[in-house]
Design an enzyme around this catalytic site. Structure first.
Site, short mmCIF file in Angstrom:
data_model
loop_
_atom_site.label_atom_id
_atom_site.label_comp_id
_atom_site.label_asym_id
_atom_site.label_seq_id
_atom_site.Cartn_x
_atom_site.Cartn_y
_atom_site.Cartn_z
N SER A 118 0.83 -1.21 0.00
CA SER A 118 0.00 0.00 0.00
C SER A 118 0.87 1.26 0.00
O SER A 118 0.48 2.28 -0.56
CB SER A 118 -0.95 0.00 1.20
OG SER A 118 -0.24 0.00 2.41
N GLU A 119 2.04 1.19 0.62
CA GLU A 119 2.96 2.33 0.62
C GLU A 119 4.41 1.86 0.53
O GLU A 119 4.80 0.88 1.17
CB GLU A 119 2.83 3.17 1.91
CG GLU A 119 1.48 3.78 2.12
CD GLU A 119 1.17 4.91 1.16
OE1 GLU A 119 2.10 5.42 0.50
OE2 GLU A 119 -0.01 5.27 1.07
N THR A 120 5.19 2.59 -0.25
CA THR A 120 6.64 2.48 -0.22
C THR A 120 7.20 3.85 0.12
O THR A 120 6.86 4.84 -0.53
CB THR A 120 7.22 2.00 -1.56
OG1 THR A 120 6.74 0.67 -1.84
CG2 THR A 120 8.74 1.97 -1.52
#
Length: 258
Positions: free
Chosen positions: A43-45
């Site tokens: 969902s996030e990097t």
């Protein structure tokens, strides 16, 4: 580059919200960061590098860059404290949401985020078509905040993600209700960013904390996000800022070859 995966807002592996953390020597091209985020498919990097006394931090979903992310900030602080600048207690991050401070307090990392009180809007009928039940009220800040009557409604909700993607009100959709054990509960959906449901969303609590602090008449709150993985956030309403605390656990250490 060094690459880590950290489960944030949990004390247990496979709990909370996983974030990819890329530790850089200098800034990367935006297209390259976006491609890495797509490849990681989390969902996030987060992409972080040190510049003088601060850390420059950016967050990318598989569908694009966003201006604020809680769990990836928590994960980044965990990596810095354990692998980059070991034993540091306080970190300042330069971000698209200004300077964000994270302080290590025992096993918890306390994040200082902007407060974003949502404003009431008339979107009840549109939201009803998307989530299948009629909300009590709807509000808007960065995200569309949907107030439901009970925790069970939040837990059992099965949105129509095709319709939600076409809603075009706010970045994501937060459904929330007063909690049975915790002060409040929530779930977060962002199909426009190719994330149907985010396990634990720190940034949405920039809106939820002032919202529930006003409704409940208290400044210190405990929140639970009711995703399959789930997570607990310890929160404080502090005027123009909110403080969001949580723990984290390391899942993976590796390298990205470009």
């Amino acid at each position: 580059m060094k690459y880590f995966v950290v489960d944030a807002f949990t004390e247990n592996i496979f709990g909370g919200n996983p974030a990819g953390i890329c530790v850089l020597e200098k800034s990367l091209d935006e297209t390259l960061m976006q491609n890495i985020a797509k490849e990681n498919n989390l969902s996030e990097t987060a992409f972080v590098y040190k510049e003088q006394n601060n850390y420059c931090l950016r967050w990318f979903t598989p569908g694009g860059e966003i201006d604020l992310c809680g769990h990836a900030t928590l994960g980044t602080a965990y990596i810095i404290a354990n692998f980059v600048d070991k034993d540091v207690k306080k970190m300042e991050f330069s971000t698209k949401s200004g300077i964000l401070t994270v302080e290590k307090k025992g096993d918890l990392f306390e994040m200082d985020f902007p407060s974003r009180m949502p404003q009431k809007i008339d979107a009840v009928d549109k939201v009803t078509e998307v989530i299948g039940i009629k909300p009590v009220e709807t509000y808007l800040s960065r995200d569309l905040v949907v107030l439901l009557e009970t925790e069970e409604q939040v837990k059992n909700l099965k949105p129509d993600f095709v319709k939600m993607k076409q809603l075009n009100i706010g970045l994501g959709v937060v459904v929330t209700a007063k909690g049975q054990k915790e002060d409040f509960v929530s779930r977060y959906f962002a199909p426009e960013l190719n994330v149907n449901e985010d396990p634990v969303t720190g940034s949405s609590h920039s809106s939820l904390v002032p919202f529930w602090a006003e409704r409940l008449g208290k400044q210190h709150l405990v929140a639970r996000q009711l995703s399959e993985r789930g997570g607990v956030l310890v929160c404080e309403n502090a005027g123009e800022r909110v403080k969001i605390s949580g723990s984290a656990v390391l899942y993976m250490v590796g390298e990205i070859n470009l």
